[in-house]
Design a protein around this motif. Structure first.
Motif, short mmCIF file in Angstrom:
data_model
loop_
_atom_site.label_atom_id
_atom_site.label_comp_id
_atom_site.label_asym_id
_atom_site.label_seq_id
_atom_site.Cartn_x
_atom_site.Cartn_y
_atom_site.Cartn_z
N ASN A 221 -2.79 -3.34 -9.72
CA ASN A 221 -3.25 -2.71 -8.49
C ASN A 221 -2.07 -1.97 -7.87
N VAL A 222 -2.19 -0.65 -7.73
CA VAL A 222 -1.04 0.18 -7.34
C VAL A 222 -1.02 0.52 -5.85
N GLY A 223 -1.59 -0.34 -5.03
CA GLY A 223 -1.67 -0.05 -3.60
C GLY A 223 -0.34 0.20 -2.93
N THR A 224 0.67 -0.57 -3.29
CA THR A 224 2.04 -0.30 -2.83
C THR A 224 2.90 -0.13 -4.06
N LEU A 225 3.73 0.90 -4.06
CA LEU A 225 4.45 1.27 -5.27
C LEU A 225 5.96 1.22 -5.10
N SER A 226 6.62 0.69 -6.11
CA SER A 226 8.07 0.81 -6.25
C SER A 226 8.34 0.99 -7.73
N SER A 227 9.49 1.48 -8.05
CA SER A 227 9.82 1.72 -9.46
C SER A 227 9.75 0.45 -10.28
N GLU A 228 10.27 -0.65 -9.72
CA GLU A 228 10.23 -1.92 -10.46
C GLU A 228 8.80 -2.40 -10.66
N ASP A 229 7.96 -2.25 -9.61
CA ASP A 229 6.57 -2.69 -9.72
C ASP A 229 5.84 -1.92 -10.81
N ILE A 230 6.08 -0.62 -10.87
CA ILE A 230 5.43 0.21 -11.89
C ILE A 230 5.84 -0.25 -13.28
N SER A 231 7.12 -0.49 -13.47
CA SER A 231 7.62 -0.96 -14.76
C SER A 231 7.01 -2.31 -15.13
N LEU B 232 -7.57 -2.27 -14.06
CA LEU B 232 -6.71 -1.32 -13.37
C LEU B 232 -7.41 -0.84 -12.11
N ASP B 233 -6.72 -0.98 -10.97
CA ASP B 233 -7.23 -0.49 -9.69
C ASP B 233 -6.29 0.62 -9.22
N PRO B 234 -6.67 1.88 -9.42
CA PRO B 234 -5.79 3.01 -9.09
C PRO B 234 -5.86 3.37 -7.61
N VAL B 235 -5.44 2.45 -6.76
CA VAL B 235 -5.58 2.61 -5.31
C VAL B 235 -4.91 3.90 -4.83
N GLY B 236 -5.69 4.74 -4.15
CA GLY B 236 -5.15 5.95 -3.56
C GLY B 236 -4.63 6.97 -4.54
N VAL B 237 -5.15 6.96 -5.78
CA VAL B 237 -4.61 7.86 -6.80
C VAL B 237 -4.74 9.32 -6.40
N ALA C 276 -4.43 10.42 -3.32
CA ALA C 276 -3.77 10.65 -2.03
C ALA C 276 -2.53 11.51 -2.13
N THR C 277 -1.73 11.31 -3.20
CA THR C 277 -0.48 12.06 -3.35
C THR C 277 -0.24 12.39 -4.82
N PRO C 278 0.49 13.45 -5.09
CA PRO C 278 0.84 13.78 -6.49
C PRO C 278 1.60 12.64 -7.17
N TYR C 279 2.42 11.91 -6.40
CA TYR C 279 3.19 10.81 -6.99
C TYR C 279 2.27 9.73 -7.54
N ARG C 280 1.28 9.33 -6.74
CA ARG C 280 0.35 8.29 -7.21
C ARG C 280 -0.42 8.78 -8.44
N SER C 281 -0.83 10.02 -8.40
CA SER C 281 -1.56 10.58 -9.53
C SER C 281 -0.70 10.55 -10.79
N HIS C 282 0.56 10.91 -10.66
CA HIS C 282 1.48 10.89 -11.80
C HIS C 282 1.67 9.48 -12.33
N VAL C 283 1.82 8.51 -11.43
CA VAL C 283 2.01 7.11 -11.85
C VAL C 283 0.83 6.62 -12.67
N ILE C 284 -0.38 6.87 -12.18
CA ILE C 284 -1.57 6.39 -12.87
C ILE C 284 -1.76 7.13 -14.20
N THR C 285 -1.54 8.43 -14.21
CA THR C 285 -1.66 9.20 -15.45
C THR C 285 -0.73 8.65 -16.51
N ASN C 286 0.52 8.36 -16.11
CA ASN C 286 1.50 7.80 -17.04
C ASN C 286 1.09 6.40 -17.49
N MET C 287 0.59 5.60 -16.57
CA MET C 287 0.19 4.24 -16.89
C MET C 287 -0.95 4.23 -17.91
#
Length: 255
Positions: free
Chosen positions: A61-71, A89-94, A96-107
């Motif tokens: 669940n990507v509601g709050t993101l940090s680099s370590e959490d993503i890893s 996978l819960d792509p919370v707020g994917v 909302a921002t380009p950053y979140r979209s990039h994180v989920i796409t990569n995941m």
């Protein structure tokens, strides 16, 4: 809905590894415990692999993101895939921002989820269907079945879209659920906890469509039951009664 799945969860008490946002961590843990699962909220990258491979299911669940959490999420998800453990996978707020979209796409390039669960705006964004969103909330409307089917086909997985009417897509099969209550949208984590309940049900040996329909329908029935209690006067009092209701048998919620 198959009540036997809920019975199996309560008998098995599956360990659910929640890599979940910090805002809802306590609420999700209490909800899992009430439902019959065993929550662990382990976010550290150094233990992600060990925790994931010992779990009955993994929630990302990507509601709050940090680099370590993503890893940690990617490592836990890949480990679960390797050991044939279900992943939600819960792509919370994917959207909302380009950053979140990039994180989920990569995941999604590195982890194969068993289920992707999100609101209409989140799932629509994953398949490039225009949908109005506000932060992490979906405020637009459109053809939910079209969105669910397209997402299921694109990612070769199962889709749960939450809203006033929930839509479940397992391959070409589409199931709708209308149980629930508006208070769920007024409680932080109302959607996130559903991801954890779905993970609990995925730890059984039943058909995926039965697991998902059971989790989503029971969750809605618990909300309806909680909201109907005389002591409930708003979202705050609803929240406590909702946690209680998650521990009840289906018959009580329907009665």
């Amino acid at each position: 809905m198959n009540p036997k799945i809920i019975d199996k969860v309560r008998e098995k008490n599956p360990l659910v590894h929640n890599l979940i946002n910090y805002v809802v961590m306590n609420f999700a843990a209490n909800g899992i415990l009430a439902f019959g699962g065993s929550p662990v909220m382990a976010m550290a990258e150094k233990e992600a692999e060990d925790m994931a491979k010992s779990a009955g299911a993994v929630l990302l669940n990507v509601g709050t993101l940090s680099s370590e959490d993503i890893s940690s999420m990617i490592l836990a998800g890949r480990t679960a895939n390797k050991h044939h453990i279900p992943v939600v996978l819960d792509p919370v707020g994917v959207a909302a921002t380009p950053y979140r979209s990039h994180v989920i796409t990569n995941m999604l390039k590195k982890v194969k989820p068993t289920v992707i669960k999100g609101n209409a705006g989140e799932i629509a964004h994953l398949v490039d269907i225009p949908w109005e969103v506000k932060g992490v909330d979906s405020v637009g409307d459109g053809d939910l079945e079209e969105v669910a089917i397209k997402a299921a086909q694109k990612y070769q997985t199962n889709i749960v879209i939450t809203g006033e009417t929930d839509v479940i897509c397992t391959g070409k099969k589409v199931i709708q659920n209308t149980t629930g209550h508006p208070y769920l949208a007024q409680v932080t984590g109302g959607g996130c906890l559903l991801g954890s309940i779905i993970a609990c049900c995925l730890a059984t040996d039943d058909a995926i469509e039965d697991q998902l329909a059971t989790a989503v329908t029971f969750y809605g029935l618990a909300a309806e039951y909680a909201a109907s209690q005389k002591a409930v006067t708003g979202p705050g009092t609803f929240k406590a009664h909702f946690i209680d209701a998650l521990s009840f048998p289906v018959q009580k919620l329907k009665g």
